[in-house]
Design an enzyme around this catalytic site. Structure first.
Site, PDB file in Angstrom:
ATOM      1  N   SER A 120      41.675  36.978  53.544  1.00 16.72           N
ATOM      2  CA  SER A 120      42.368  36.003  52.701  1.00 16.72           C
ATOM      3  C   SER A 120      43.561  35.421  53.471  1.00 16.72           C
ATOM      4  O   SER A 120      44.042  36.029  54.428  1.00 16.72           O
ATOM      5  CB  SER A 120      42.868  36.679  51.421  1.00 16.72           C
ATOM      6  OG  SER A 120      43.898  37.601  51.758  1.00 16.72           O
TER       7      SER A 120
ATOM      8  N   ASP B 141      38.433  34.152  52.440  1.00 18.16           N
ATOM      9  CA  ASP B 141      38.412  34.631  51.053  1.00 18.16           C
ATOM     10  C   ASP B 141      39.567  33.978  50.286  1.00 18.16           C
ATOM     11  O   ASP B 141      40.720  34.008  50.758  1.00 18.16           O
ATOM     12  CB  ASP B 141      38.577  36.170  51.097  1.00 18.16           C
ATOM     13  CG  ASP B 141      38.261  36.844  49.788  1.00 18.16           C
ATOM     14  OD1 ASP B 141      37.464  36.287  49.008  1.00 18.16           O
ATOM     15  OD2 ASP B 141      38.809  37.950  49.549  1.00 18.16           O
ATOM     16  N   HIS B 142      39.285  33.413  49.134  1.00 17.07           N
ATOM     17  CA  HIS B 142      40.320  32.804  48.286  1.00 17.07           C
ATOM     18  C   HIS B 142      41.166  31.761  49.010  1.00 17.07           C
ATOM     19  O   HIS B 142      42.404  31.785  48.925  1.00 17.07           O
ATOM     20  CB  HIS B 142      41.235  33.884  47.684  1.00 17.07           C
ATOM     21  CG  HIS B 142      40.524  34.789  46.739  1.00 17.07           C
ATOM     22  ND1 HIS B 142      40.109  34.395  45.490  1.00 17.07           N
ATOM     23  CD2 HIS B 142      40.132  36.077  46.872  1.00 17.07           C
ATOM     24  CE1 HIS B 142      39.494  35.407  44.885  1.00 17.07           C
ATOM     25  NE2 HIS B 142      39.480  36.437  45.720  1.00 17.07           N
TER      26      HIS B 142
ATOM     27  N   ASP C 178      39.096  28.582  46.219  1.00 17.11           N
ATOM     28  CA  ASP C 178      39.350  29.168  44.903  1.00 17.11           C
ATOM     29  C   ASP C 178      40.323  28.285  44.145  1.00 17.11           C
ATOM     30  O   ASP C 178      41.539  28.383  44.320  1.00 17.11           O
ATOM     31  CB  ASP C 178      39.899  30.596  45.059  1.00 17.11           C
ATOM     32  CG  ASP C 178      40.192  31.224  43.700  1.00 17.11           C
ATOM     33  OD1 ASP C 178      39.940  30.559  42.667  1.00 17.11           O
ATOM     34  OD2 ASP C 178      40.683  32.360  43.671  1.00 17.11           O
TER      35      ASP C 178
ATOM     36  N   GLU D   8      34.656  29.195  42.799  1.00 17.67           N
ATOM     37  CA  GLU D   8      34.774  30.118  41.651  1.00 17.67           C
ATOM     38  C   GLU D   8      34.984  29.322  40.379  1.00 17.67           C
ATOM     39  O   GLU D   8      35.786  28.397  40.332  1.00 17.67           O
ATOM     40  CB  GLU D   8      35.954  31.090  41.879  1.00 17.67           C
ATOM     41  CG  GLU D   8      36.172  32.063  40.718  1.00 17.67           C
ATOM     42  CD  GLU D   8      37.140  33.199  41.067  1.00 17.67           C
ATOM     43  OE1 GLU D   8      37.144  33.648  42.239  1.00 17.67           O
ATOM     44  OE2 GLU D   8      37.900  33.615  40.172  1.00 17.67           O
TER      45      GLU D   8
ATOM     46  N   GLY E 273      41.516  44.728  42.535  1.00 15.94           N
ATOM     47  CA  GLY E 273      42.479  45.831  42.649  1.00 15.94           C
ATOM     48  C   GLY E 273      42.038  47.089  41.933  1.00 15.94           C
ATOM     49  O   GLY E 273      40.855  47.264  41.644  1.00 15.94           O
TER      50      GLY E 273
ATOM     51  N   GLY F 261      36.065  41.553  42.985  1.00 16.48           N
ATOM     52  CA  GLY F 261      36.585  42.757  42.339  1.00 16.48           C
ATOM     53  C   GLY F 261      35.543  43.857  42.271  1.00 16.48           C
ATOM     54  O   GLY F 261      35.360  44.507  41.240  1.00 16.48           O
ATOM     55  N   GLY F 262      34.864  44.088  43.393  1.00 13.81           N
ATOM     56  CA  GLY F 262      33.813  45.112  43.420  1.00 13.81           C
ATOM     57  C   GLY F 262      34.350  46.533  43.345  1.00 13.81           C
ATOM     58  O   GLY F 262      33.621  47.451  42.956  1.00 13.81           O
TER      59      GLY F 262
HETATM   60  P1  13P Z   1      38.679  44.536  45.146  1.00 17.53           P
HETATM   61  O1  13P Z   1      39.957  44.738  45.902  1.00 17.53           O
HETATM   62  O2  13P Z   1      38.805  44.863  43.701  1.00 17.53           O
HETATM   63  O3  13P Z   1      37.537  45.225  45.800  1.00 17.53           O
HETATM   64  O4  13P Z   1      38.350  42.967  45.188  1.00 17.53           O
HETATM   65  C1  13P Z   1      38.044  42.370  46.403  1.00 17.53           C
HETATM   66  C2  13P Z   1      37.793  40.922  46.251  1.00 17.53           C
HETATM   67  O5  13P Z   1      37.220  40.477  45.284  1.00 17.53           O
HETATM   68  C3  13P Z   1      38.230  40.049  47.345  1.00 17.53           C
HETATM   69  O6  13P Z   1      37.989  38.702  47.078  1.00 17.53           O
END
Ligand code: 13P
Length: 294
Positions: free
Chosen positions: A49, A82-83, A104, A134, A179, A209-210
């Site tokens: 990111s 990312d984002h 994003d 997104e 998180g 957010g896995g």
């Molecule tokens: P987590 O930190 O919850 O795994 O999320 C990662 C994420 O979605 C990065 O874009």
């Protein structure tokens, strides 16, 4: 192979599995990710990111390092912003040699999200990169955003969004958040919505957010059509734990050996995750015939 996410995720979409997208800020993490992918015969996506680049692994250093390592293995490896939030983030990522970008604009109203994503998708495509977007908003676990159904992706809006923007894959909000959740908490996901989104869009879908989502949920989202799963927090925690354990066992451990301990622990974690989401064994190579995709 250093590739964009486009073909990689289309393959996952057509063959009903998901690819791990792992946030990565240094050389040891890069090695762990690419070695895991090579050993598992799996595709993989490396994410970073703008915030992580500023604080840790700057893009102009990470991109050539990742491209270099990726070119040494036969499995597909993508490097994705990312984002990405601003036009500047995206332009910088393209300039540094990323293979994919995410725009994003999910905190903006629908029309503004469409406008921004349209612009970035055409820029990315013109430069040979793939574009993730997104719709709905995957928020923060610390703010219990996972429970806020008004943030979830609307199915009809999603169809219109994809038609108008031309994005290659779509991050959807179905009940995860970025998180750490409170200790012992497992989020409840909206599988019905996911099923409808997959049927209506028929394209690669992304879960942000896995971390902390739970193995059962993860297997189920893959079965219902998620093709890219973003993991950051859990892998970072795993590396911290492995480092602490190695230090506890041997406080005099050489720094280089300590880095290797963390690298190997991350590699094992990633390999196990790849098996769960079905990306292992997807790219089997025959020395005479090159990559076999199915
Ligand atoms: P987590 O930190 O919850 O795994 O999320 C990662 C994420 O979605 C990065 O874009």
């Amino acid at each position: 192979m250093y590739v964009s996410m486009k073909e990689m995720l289309l393959h996952a979409h057509r063959n009903h599995y998901a690819v791990m997208a792992i946030n990565c800020v240094n050389m040891e993490q890069t090695k762990a990710i690419i070695q895991a992918a090579a050993e598992e015969h799996s595709p993989v996506i490396i994410n970073i990111s703008p915030r992580q680049m500023k604080a840790h692994g700057h893009g102009d250093i990470m991109a050539p390092m990742i491209r270099n390592m990726a070119q040494k293995v036969p499995v597909p490896v993508a490097f994705n912003l990312d984002h990405g939030a601003s036009y500047e983030d995206i332009a910088m990522a393209i300039n540094y040699g990323f293979s994919s970008v995410m725009i994003d604009s999910s905190s903006f109203a629908f029309e503004e999200n469409v406008r921004r994503t349209q612009l970035i998708a055409s820029l990315a495509h013109g430069m040979g990169l793939s574009c993730e977007a997104e719709l709905g908003h995957v928020g923060q676990a610390a703010q219990a955003d996972n429970d806020k159904a008004d943030l979830y992706t609307n199915v009809e809006q999603a169809r219109e969004f994809v038609d108008r923007t031309g994005c290659d894959c779509l991050a959807v909000a179905i009940g995860t958040a970025h998180g750490s959740y409170p200790e012992g908490f497992v989020p409840k996901l909206d599988f019905e919505r996911l099923k409808e989104l997959k049927a209506r869009l028929d394209m690669p879908l992304v879960l942000h957010g896995g971390s902390g989502a739970g193995e059962e949920n993860i297997k189920k989202v893959v079965a219902y059509g998620i093709n890219k799963i973003n993991v950051c927090t859990d892998l970072m925690k795993h590396a911290t734990k492995a480092t602490a354990k190695a230090l506890e066992e041997n406080p005099e451990i050489d720094y280089m050996d300590l880095c290797i301990e963390a690298q190997n622990a991350m590699k094992d974690y990633i390999k196990a995750y790849m098996r769960i989401i079905g990306s292992s064994g997807r790219y089997l190579f025959d020395k005479d015939h090159g990559p076999e995709l199915d």
